[in-house]
Write an enzyme that holds these catalytic residues in place. Structure first.
Site, PDB file in Angstrom:
ATOM      1  N   GLY A  17       0.635  -5.333   0.816  1.00 55.57           N
ATOM      2  CA  GLY A  17      -0.872  -5.171  -0.286  1.00 55.57           C
ATOM      3  C   GLY A  17      -0.195  -6.011  -1.750  1.00 55.57           C
ATOM      4  O   GLY A  17      -1.372  -6.443  -1.990  1.00 55.57           O
ATOM      5  N   GLU A  66      -0.414  -9.646  -0.772  1.00 58.12           N
ATOM      6  CA  GLU A  66      -2.072  -9.847  -0.783  1.00 58.12           C
ATOM      7  C   GLU A  66      -2.936  -9.749  -1.747  1.00 58.12           C
ATOM      8  O   GLU A  66      -3.849 -10.427  -2.250  1.00 58.12           O
ATOM      9  CB  GLU A  66      -2.540  -8.841   0.307  1.00 58.12           C
ATOM     10  N   GLU A 126       4.480  -5.443   6.906  1.00 60.07           N
ATOM     11  CA  GLU A 126       3.650  -4.227   7.842  1.00 60.07           C
ATOM     12  C   GLU A 126       4.320  -4.223   9.197  1.00 60.07           C
ATOM     13  O   GLU A 126       4.170  -2.848   9.580  1.00 60.07           O
ATOM     14  CB  GLU A 126       2.077  -4.639   8.027  1.00 60.07           C
ATOM     15  N   ALA A 161       0.793  -1.097   0.135  1.00 57.25           N
ATOM     16  CA  ALA A 161       0.027  -0.031   0.006  1.00 57.25           C
ATOM     17  C   ALA A 161       0.840   1.219   0.068  1.00 57.25           C
ATOM     18  O   ALA A 161       1.919   1.178   0.526  1.00 57.25           O
ATOM     19  CB  ALA A 161      -0.963   0.096   1.236  1.00 57.25           C
TER      20      ALA A 161
HETATM   21  N1  CO8 Z   1       4.664   3.293  -0.744  1.00 59.73           N
HETATM   22  C1  CO8 Z   1       5.023   4.397  -1.359  1.00 59.73           C
HETATM   23  N2  CO8 Z   1       5.971   4.636  -1.904  1.00 59.73           N
HETATM   24  C2  CO8 Z   1       6.818   3.304  -2.051  1.00 59.73           C
HETATM   25  C3  CO8 Z   1       6.538   2.083  -1.400  1.00 59.73           C
HETATM   26  C4  CO8 Z   1       5.335   2.044  -0.733  1.00 59.73           C
HETATM   27  N3  CO8 Z   1       4.843   0.886  -0.246  1.00 59.73           N
HETATM   28  N4  CO8 Z   1       7.435   1.353  -1.854  1.00 59.73           N
HETATM   29  C5  CO8 Z   1       8.328   1.933  -2.649  1.00 59.73           C
HETATM   30  N5  CO8 Z   1       8.088   3.240  -2.752  1.00 59.73           N
HETATM   31  C6  CO8 Z   1       8.506   4.363  -3.248  1.00 59.73           C
HETATM   32  C7  CO8 Z   1       9.987   4.769  -2.546  1.00 59.73           C
HETATM   33  O1  CO8 Z   1       9.412   6.105  -1.947  1.00 59.73           O
HETATM   34  C8  CO8 Z   1      10.828   5.489  -3.738  1.00 59.73           C
HETATM   35  O2  CO8 Z   1      10.137   6.700  -3.886  1.00 59.73           O
HETATM   36  P1  CO8 Z   1      11.060   7.930  -4.194  1.00 59.73           P
HETATM   37  O3  CO8 Z   1      12.124   7.725  -5.158  1.00 59.73           O
HETATM   38  O4  CO8 Z   1       9.991   9.138  -4.680  1.00 59.73           O
HETATM   39  O5  CO8 Z   1      12.064   8.197  -2.919  1.00 59.73           O
HETATM   40  C9  CO8 Z   1      10.570   4.525  -5.087  1.00 59.73           C
HETATM   41  O6  CO8 Z   1       9.631   3.803  -4.592  1.00 59.73           O
HETATM   42  C10 CO8 Z   1      11.619   3.513  -4.859  1.00 59.73           C
HETATM   43  O7  CO8 Z   1      11.806   2.909  -3.841  1.00 59.73           O
HETATM   44  P2  CO8 Z   1      13.203   2.624  -2.828  1.00 59.73           P
HETATM   45  O8  CO8 Z   1      14.234   3.823  -3.375  1.00 59.73           O
HETATM   46  O9  CO8 Z   1      12.896   2.315  -1.516  1.00 59.73           O
HETATM   47  O10 CO8 Z   1      13.708   1.286  -3.501  1.00 59.73           O
HETATM   48  P3  CO8 Z   1      14.904   0.240  -3.050  1.00 59.73           P
HETATM   49  O11 CO8 Z   1      15.089  -0.713  -4.189  1.00 59.73           O
HETATM   50  O12 CO8 Z   1      15.889   0.812  -2.364  1.00 59.73           O
HETATM   51  O13 CO8 Z   1      13.971  -0.495  -2.120  1.00 59.73           O
HETATM   52  C11 CO8 Z   1      11.891  -1.723  -1.380  1.00 59.73           C
HETATM   53  C12 CO8 Z   1      12.648  -1.374  -2.505  1.00 59.73           C
HETATM   54  C13 CO8 Z   1      12.536  -2.619  -0.381  1.00 59.73           C
HETATM   55  C14 CO8 Z   1      10.538  -2.347  -1.939  1.00 59.73           C
HETATM   56  C15 CO8 Z   1      11.473  -0.729  -0.354  1.00 59.73           C
HETATM   57  O14 CO8 Z   1      10.948   0.484  -1.287  1.00 59.73           O
HETATM   58  C16 CO8 Z   1      10.491  -0.643   0.736  1.00 59.73           C
HETATM   59  O15 CO8 Z   1      10.745  -1.152   1.709  1.00 59.73           O
HETATM   60  N6  CO8 Z   1       9.237  -0.542   0.309  1.00 59.73           N
HETATM   61  C17 CO8 Z   1       8.103  -0.381   1.370  1.00 59.73           C
HETATM   62  C18 CO8 Z   1       7.607  -1.671   1.420  1.00 59.73           C
HETATM   63  C19 CO8 Z   1       6.488  -1.938   2.235  1.00 59.73           C
HETATM   64  O16 CO8 Z   1       6.738  -1.639   3.806  1.00 59.73           O
HETATM   65  N7  CO8 Z   1       5.347  -2.286   2.057  1.00 59.73           N
HETATM   66  C20 CO8 Z   1       4.317  -2.795   2.845  1.00 59.73           C
HETATM   67  C21 CO8 Z   1       3.487  -1.254   2.912  1.00 59.73           C
HETATM   68  S1  CO8 Z   1       2.031  -1.573   4.079  1.00 59.73           S
HETATM   69  C22 CO8 Z   1       0.656  -2.436   3.322  1.00 59.73           C
HETATM   70  O17 CO8 Z   1       0.873  -2.818   2.129  1.00 59.73           O
HETATM   71  C23 CO8 Z   1      -0.460  -2.606   4.317  1.00 59.73           C
HETATM   72  C24 CO8 Z   1      -1.535  -3.790   3.422  1.00 59.73           C
HETATM   73  C25 CO8 Z   1      -2.682  -3.137   3.238  1.00 59.73           C
HETATM   74  C26 CO8 Z   1      -3.530  -3.648   2.209  1.00 59.73           C
HETATM   75  C27 CO8 Z   1      -3.190  -3.054   0.694  1.00 59.73           C
HETATM   76  C28 CO8 Z   1      -4.536  -3.330   0.056  1.00 59.73           C
HETATM   77  C29 CO8 Z   1      -4.198  -3.546  -1.489  1.00 59.73           C
END
Ligand code: CO8
Length: 257
Positions: free
Chosen positions: A108, A111, A131, A65
């Site tokens: 998400g 999921e 999460e 998400a």
């Molecule tokens: N939300 C918003 N932006 C994101 C997300 C995210 N989940 N993941 C990545 N991005 C963005 C980053 O902010 C970055 O943007 P910017 O260049 O503007 O800073 C861009 O994508 C590239 O990401 P990274 O620079 O971080 O890339 P890396 O290769 O270094 O890392 C990762 C990749 C490991 C995937 C890292 O981006 C990360 O940890 N992302 C978050 C993962 C996460 O915690 N996901 C869970 C979110 S909570 C959730 O999903 C609740 C579920 C509820 C149900 C949803 C229903 C569909």
């Protein structure tokens, strides 16, 4: 309809949905969820479609998400608006759905993939429910579908530590049905989808519903339901064509639907 966050394509009887927020690693926001709903509903209504493939980019199926959208929300926002209640489009689809997953399928994103009937993973896929690292828990089936798919031991490990697992581990524990080289992902997924879409649509829709019910019903109820559904398919053109074709030693040609 034109979409801001999705690319939609129809290939023969297969509908293809590509998540298209590459800069944010396909993070799932409200617009994307609404658009997914519309796209799945369109394919569901369309009798020319027999299977739907959902995919992302080579780097990310979806990294969860959208944390930027979620961060400012309060309990009252999420509770009163029933946040994410309608983010279940693949689960609602009556047509078979295949998630073709490359790269990150996190939170998400994992999921969303698990709502599909099959997950075909590229060898660079990474699955996880991170999460817990954000101070929350999965909200769209990550504790429920994942546990049913991989069992308590792996589910607890992933949900409590937030670690990612690679495609090989995901296949070993039953989360994905096949792992293929990244370059072949879409070919393999499309071939599987075309095969499914070439079958008798009522039989395919029934088969999907029956397997889904295996998770929900006690065995005796599930077996009764299966028997009734089996009987019902003897009222379809598909049954007549499928069996006649076998007897005539030819390939069946199912008139769709
Ligand atoms: N939300 C918003 N932006 C994101 C997300 C995210 N989940 N993941 C990545 N991005 C963005 C980053 O902010 C970055 O943007 P910017 O260049 O503007 O800073 C861009 O994508 C590239 O990401 P990274 O620079 O971080 O890339 P890396 O290769 O270094 O890392 C990762 C990749 C490991 C995937 C890292 O981006 C990360 O940890 N992302 C978050 C993962 C996460 O915690 N996901 C869970 C979110 S909570 C959730 O999903 C609740 C579920 C509820 C149900 C949803 C229903 C569909």
């Amino acid at each position: 309809m034109t979409y801001e966050t999705l690319l939609i394509e129809t290939v023969g009887r297969v509908g293809v949905i590509r998540l298209n927020r590459p800069k944010a690693l396909n993070a799932l926001n409200s617009t994307l969820a609404e658009e997914l709903r519309a796209a799945f509903a369109d394919f569901d209504r369309n009798e020319e479609i027999g299977c739907v493939v959902i995919t992302g980019t080579e780097r990310a199926f979806a990294a969860g998400a959208d944390i930027k959208e979620m961060a400012p929300k309060s309990f009252i926002d999420t509770f009163t608006n029933n946040y994410m209640a309608n983010w279940d489009s693949p689960a609602r689809s009556r047509k078979p759905t295949i998630a073709a997953v490359a790269g990150f399928a996190l939170g998400g994103g994992c999921e969303l993939a698990m709502q599909c009937d099959l997950i075909i993973a590229a060898d660079n896929a990474k699955f996880g429910q991170p999460e817990i690292t954000l101070g929350i828990v999965p909200g769209l089936g990550g504790t429920q579908r994942l546990t049913r798919a991989v069992g308590k031991a792996k589910a607890m490990d992933l949900v409590l530590t937030g670690r990612m697992m690679d495609a090989v581990e995901a296949e070993r524990c039953g989360l994905v049905s096949r792992v293929v080289p990244l370059a072949e992902l879409m070919d393999v997924a499309m071939k599987a989808a075309e095969t499914i879409a070439s079958m008798s649509l009522p039989a395919v829709m029934t088969a999907k519903e029956l397997v889904q019910r295996a998770h929900e019903l006690p065995l005796a109820e599930g077996l009764r339901f299966e028997r009734r559904a089996f009987h019902a398919l003897f009222g379809t053109d598909g049954q007549r064509e499928g069996m006649q074709a076998f007897l005539e030693k030819r390939k069946p040609e199912f008139n769709q639907p």
